[in-house]
Design a protein around this motif. Sequence first.
Motif, PDB file in Angstrom:
ATOM      1  N   LEU A  18       0.829  -1.207   0.000  1.00 31.61           N
ATOM      2  CA  LEU A  18       0.000   0.000   0.000  1.00 31.61           C
ATOM      3  C   LEU A  18       0.864   1.258   0.000  1.00 31.61           C
ATOM      4  N   VAL A  19       1.928   1.246   0.795  1.00 31.48           N
ATOM      5  CA  VAL A  19       2.820   2.412   0.861  1.00 31.48           C
ATOM      6  C   VAL A  19       3.523   2.627  -0.470  1.00 31.48           C
ATOM      7  N   VAL A  20       4.059   1.526  -1.045  1.00 34.79           N
ATOM      8  CA  VAL A  20       4.777   1.636  -2.320  1.00 34.79           C
ATOM      9  C   VAL A  20       3.844   2.114  -3.431  1.00 34.79           C
ATOM     10  N   THR A  21       2.615   1.556  -3.444  1.00 35.56           N
ATOM     11  CA  THR A  21       1.654   1.950  -4.477  1.00 35.56           C
ATOM     12  C   THR A  21       1.286   3.423  -4.362  1.00 35.56           C
ATOM     13  N   SER A  22       1.092   3.876  -3.155  1.00 37.35           N
ATOM     14  CA  SER A  22       0.744   5.292  -2.965  1.00 37.35           C
ATOM     15  C   SER A  22       1.890   6.200  -3.396  1.00 37.35           C
ATOM     16  N   GLN A  23       3.117   5.780  -3.125  1.00 37.10           N
ATOM     17  CA  GLN A  23       4.269   6.575  -3.540  1.00 37.10           C
ATOM     18  C   GLN A  23       4.402   6.599  -5.065  1.00 37.10           C
ATOM     19  N   LEU A  24       4.131   5.454  -5.696  1.00 36.83           N
ATOM     20  CA  LEU A  24       4.198   5.401  -7.159  1.00 36.83           C
ATOM     21  C   LEU A  24       3.121   6.283  -7.781  1.00 36.83           C
ATOM     22  N   LEU A  25       1.916   6.255  -7.197  1.00 34.32           N
ATOM     23  CA  LEU A  25       0.850   7.111  -7.712  1.00 34.32           C
ATOM     24  C   LEU A  25       1.202   8.585  -7.547  1.00 34.32           C
ATOM     25  N   LEU A  26       1.827   8.914  -6.423  1.00 36.88           N
ATOM     26  CA  LEU A  26       2.235  10.302  -6.180  1.00 36.88           C
ATOM     27  C   LEU A  26       3.316  10.723  -7.183  1.00 36.88           C
ATOM     28  N   GLY A  86       3.793   9.402 -10.104  1.00 33.50           N
ATOM     29  CA  GLY A  86       3.162   9.493 -11.422  1.00 33.50           C
ATOM     30  C   GLY A  86       2.419  10.793 -11.608  1.00 33.50           C
ATOM     31  N   PHE A  87       1.774  11.263 -10.530  1.00 34.73           N
ATOM     32  CA  PHE A  87       1.048  12.532 -10.617  1.00 34.73           C
ATOM     33  C   PHE A  87       2.016  13.704 -10.784  1.00 34.73           C
ATOM     34  N   VAL A  88       3.138  13.646 -10.066  1.00 32.19           N
ATOM     35  CA  VAL A  88       4.114  14.741 -10.128  1.00 32.19           C
ATOM     36  C   VAL A  88       4.815  14.780 -11.484  1.00 32.19           C
ATOM     37  N   PHE A  89       5.163  13.608 -11.991  1.00 28.19           N
ATOM     38  CA  PHE A  89       5.954  13.538 -13.223  1.00 28.19           C
ATOM     39  C   PHE A  89       5.117  13.139 -14.439  1.00 28.19           C
ATOM     40  N   GLN A  90       3.807  13.381 -14.399  1.00 30.88           N
ATOM     41  CA  GLN A  90       2.975  12.951 -15.513  1.00 30.88           C
ATOM     42  C   GLN A  90       3.322  13.698 -16.809  1.00 30.88           C
ATOM     43  N   ASN A  91       3.630  14.988 -16.685  1.00 27.39           N
ATOM     44  CA  ASN A  91       4.010  15.749 -17.882  1.00 27.39           C
ATOM     45  C   ASN A  91       5.334  15.260 -18.461  1.00 27.39           C
ATOM     46  N   SER A  92       6.269  14.931 -17.567  1.00 30.75           N
ATOM     47  CA  SER A  92       7.561  14.411 -18.033  1.00 30.75           C
ATOM     48  C   SER A  92       7.391  13.056 -18.707  1.00 30.75           C
ATOM     49  N   CYS A  93       6.571  12.201 -18.117  1.00 30.39           N
ATOM     50  CA  CYS A  93       6.319  10.882 -18.723  1.00 30.39           C
ATOM     51  C   CYS A  93       5.640  11.028 -20.080  1.00 30.39           C
ATOM     52  N   LYS A  94       4.708  11.967 -20.161  1.00 29.34           N
ATOM     53  CA  LYS A  94       4.027  12.206 -21.429  1.00 29.34           C
ATOM     54  C   LYS A  94       5.006  12.710 -22.482  1.00 29.34           C
ATOM     55  N   THR A  95       5.912  13.603 -22.077  1.00 36.32           N
ATOM     56  CA  THR A  95       6.914  14.139 -23.005  1.00 36.32           C
ATOM     57  C   THR A  95       7.840  13.040 -23.509  1.00 36.32           C
ATOM     58  N   VAL A  96       8.289  12.174 -22.604  1.00 31.58           N
ATOM     59  CA  VAL A  96       9.168  11.073 -22.993  1.00 31.58           C
ATOM     60  C   VAL A  96       8.457  10.118 -23.946  1.00 31.58           C
ATOM     61  N   PHE A  97       7.208   9.792 -23.648  1.00 26.84           N
ATOM     62  CA  PHE A  97       6.451   8.877 -24.510  1.00 26.84           C
ATOM     63  C   PHE A  97       6.250   9.475 -25.904  1.00 26.84           C
ATOM     64  N   GLU A  98       5.871  10.757 -25.966  1.00 25.60           N
ATOM     65  CA  GLU A  98       5.673  11.405 -27.260  1.00 25.60           C
ATOM     66  C   GLU A  98       6.978  11.499 -28.042  1.00 25.60           C
ATOM     67  N   SER A  99       8.098  11.729 -27.343  1.00 28.23           N
ATOM     68  CA  SER A  99       9.394  11.798 -28.011  1.00 28.23           C
ATOM     69  C   SER A  99       9.783  10.436 -28.587  1.00 28.23           C
ATOM     70  N   ILE A 100       9.497   9.375 -27.855  1.00 29.10           N
ATOM     71  CA  ILE A 100       9.797   8.023 -28.348  1.00 29.10           C
ATOM     72  C   ILE A 100       8.972   7.719 -29.590  1.00 29.10           C
ATOM     73  N   ILE A 101       7.696   8.091 -29.566  1.00 31.59           N
ATOM     74  CA  ILE A 101       6.840   7.896 -30.741  1.00 31.59           C
ATOM     75  C   ILE A 101       7.379   8.667 -31.936  1.00 31.59           C
ATOM     76  N   PHE A 102       7.824   9.909 -31.707  1.00 35.33           N
ATOM     77  CA  PHE A 102       8.312  10.759 -32.793  1.00 35.33           C
ATOM     78  C   PHE A 102       9.602  10.205 -33.390  1.00 35.33           C
ATOM     79  N   VAL A 103      10.546   9.787 -32.541  1.00 37.42           N
ATOM     80  CA  VAL A 103      11.867   9.366 -33.028  1.00 37.42           C
ATOM     81  C   VAL A 103      11.828   7.985 -33.659  1.00 37.42           C
ATOM     82  N   PHE A 104      11.112   7.038 -33.029  1.00 39.90           N
ATOM     83  CA  PHE A 104      11.200   5.651 -33.474  1.00 39.90           C
ATOM     84  C   PHE A 104      10.016   5.200 -34.338  1.00 39.90           C
ATOM     85  N   VAL A 105       8.886   5.878 -34.250  1.00 40.27           N
ATOM     86  CA  VAL A 105       7.721   5.467 -35.038  1.00 40.27           C
ATOM     87  C   VAL A 105       7.538   6.378 -36.250  1.00 40.27           C
TER      88      VAL A 105
END
Length: 263
Positions: A96-104, A106-125
């Motif tokens: 429960l503690v680990v999951t809550s930390q991961l969710l937190l 994910g919420f903090v770095f959601q824009n960064s994760c989105k940027t990385v995912f979009e960059s991967i799509i752009f470069v490799f796809v």
Amino acid sequence: MRFIEEEDLLRFLTSDEVCTILPLFEGAVETSRITKSSFRNWVVQAYVERKSLAHSLNDTKTAVHQLHKIASAIVIVVIVVVSLLVMGLATSKVILVVTSQLLLAGFVFQNSCKTVFESIIFVFVMHPFDVGDRCVIDGVQMIVEEMNILSTVFLRFDSEKIYFPNSVLLTKPISNFRRSPDMADMIDFVIDFSTPLDTINNLKKAIQTYIEGKPKYWNQKHTVIVKEIENMNKLKMCLCVTHTMNHQILVKRICEKQSSFSS
């Protein structure tokens, strides 16, 4: 020896191979021989293309290496979590503690994760360009200097380096000259309004004769049209012609255009 004659090539190559090679050298088709200057220009062009290919492969390797690091970090986290579950060390409270930390996180770095995912799509796809390609973005011609997983470096005509995030490039229309087929060009010129029709027809025939005499540089299909009347005493006309190349090599395009205009 100042020239490489067609007979010299036939000693080592077949006639079909010679017919394929000669168009690669400037003026070789018309004279059936390769001059020292045309051979030097071909070597320089081959070196430039090979250098661009080497940079492209190096940047692709770098991007793959960065992606490998990201994937390795994710795999390590998954292995640690699974190992804790298998060994029974992870109690429900710990999960429960680990999951809550991961969710937190994910919420903090959601824009960064989105940027990385979009960059991967752009470069490799999508992969709309390689290093050395001449592109047009937001109306500006630039050459791709460097590609990374998160950003791309462009070199403008005045050698100014411009950094674009790949997540931003994903949303922009990109024109790529290297990947384009033979491209058209328009040459504007002005004649007097009182020019006789016979003179205009003779001009069109002269243009047609010139283009047909340069099959290496120009496509045979072309049009000469009247665009508008200027100041009630001039006819603004336009020659629409197609190159036998795209506009990747800007200097070569300009030279061919100036040569046709001066002729």
